[in-house]
Scaffold this motif. Structure first.
Motif, mmCIF file in Angstrom:
data_model
loop_
_atom_site.group_PDB
_atom_site.id
_atom_site.type_symbol
_atom_site.label_atom_id
_atom_site.label_comp_id
_atom_site.label_asym_id
_atom_site.label_seq_id
_atom_site.Cartn_x
_atom_site.Cartn_y
_atom_site.Cartn_z
ATOM 1 N N UNK A 43 0.690 -1.132 0.502
ATOM 2 C CA UNK A 43 0.051 -0.339 0.002
ATOM 3 C C UNK A 43 0.749 0.916 -0.421
ATOM 4 N N UNK A 44 0.914 1.990 -0.829
ATOM 5 C CA UNK A 44 1.169 3.240 -1.023
ATOM 6 C C UNK A 44 0.403 3.967 -1.314
ATOM 7 N N UNK A 45 1.102 5.292 -0.222
ATOM 8 C CA UNK A 45 0.228 6.575 0.001
ATOM 9 C C UNK A 45 0.977 7.667 -0.297
ATOM 10 N N UNK A 51 -4.570 11.075 3.015
ATOM 11 C CA UNK A 51 -4.014 9.932 2.421
ATOM 12 C C UNK A 51 -3.232 9.315 3.257
ATOM 13 N N UNK A 52 -2.957 9.873 4.616
ATOM 14 C CA UNK A 52 -1.739 9.385 5.638
ATOM 15 C C UNK A 52 -2.543 7.820 6.137
ATOM 16 N N UNK A 127 -3.366 4.798 -2.332
ATOM 17 C CA UNK A 127 -4.238 5.700 -1.885
ATOM 18 C C UNK A 127 -3.551 7.221 -2.222
ATOM 19 N N UNK A 128 -4.118 8.081 -3.298
ATOM 20 C CA UNK A 128 -4.077 9.172 -3.833
ATOM 21 C C UNK A 128 -5.036 10.503 -3.723
#
Length: 195
Positions: A43-45, A51-52, A127-128
């Protein structure tokens, strides 16, 4: 064939200060339940608080899956058109060439990092923000640069793009809110009739 599965999601509903609201937390918990059925590798944010926090909610439902920041996912205007559509002219007032160049740089970095095939099959959640989801979709469709302007997505909506070893990306799903009950859909949009 190794496919890079990218699940681009917009953060949950946020208040004017950029903090996720109670509604946004509910949205993200429901999205996390949906994502838990997938073999998510990472999972990238974005580094922004909304978003965090949204990524943390997803991470709680995906034990053992790394949740990490990716600067390329930060909210920004990816492309400033030479001739903005009339409805957008006021939005672009004040964008100087330096800001436009920085937006283009970030947009290129986003595509370089997340819009290309990987060496192995991967499933990544990004997640953007709405503009970044629109930019990824525009790229997947091979649409003109200005086309990102007409692509909107709701809070906690799901967009899925497949990147293959050969050939163009495939847009598999766009702005899907099927995991949300009607009262949690369509946040993040202006007023209007909704289908």
């Amino acid at each position: 064939m190794a496919v890079r599965h990218v699940y681009a999601v917009r953060h949950g509903e946020a208040d004017p200060f950029g903090e996720v609201t109670d509604t946004g937390l509910r949205q993200m918990r429901l999205l996390a339940e949906r994502l838990a059925a997938l073999p998510v590798d990472a999972v990238w944010h974005s580094p922004l608080p909304r978003a965090v926090r949204s990524a943390a909610v997803i991470g709680e439902r995906l034990p053992g899956v790394p949740v990490q920041e990716a600067e390329e996912l930060i909210d920004h205007v990816p492309h400033v058109p030479d001739e903005p559509p009339p409805g957008w002219a006021g939005f672009f007032d004040g964008f100087d060439p330096v800001e436009a160049a920085e937006g283009a740089r970030l947009a290129g970095a986003l595509l370089d990092r997340f819009a290309r095939p990987a060496g192995t099959e991967t499933h990544e959640v990004l997640v953007t923000h709405g503009y970044q989801v629109a930019w990824l979709v525009r790229h997947a469709l091979g649409a003109p640069l200005d086309r990102w302007l007409g692509l909107s997505c709701g809070n906690a909506s799901l967009t899925a793009i497949g990147h293959y070893g050969a050939g163009p990306p495939s847009l598999l799903l766009y702005n899907d809110m099927g995991h949300l009950p009607p009262d949690l859909r369509w946040t993040g949009f202006g007023p209007g009739t909704r289908p």
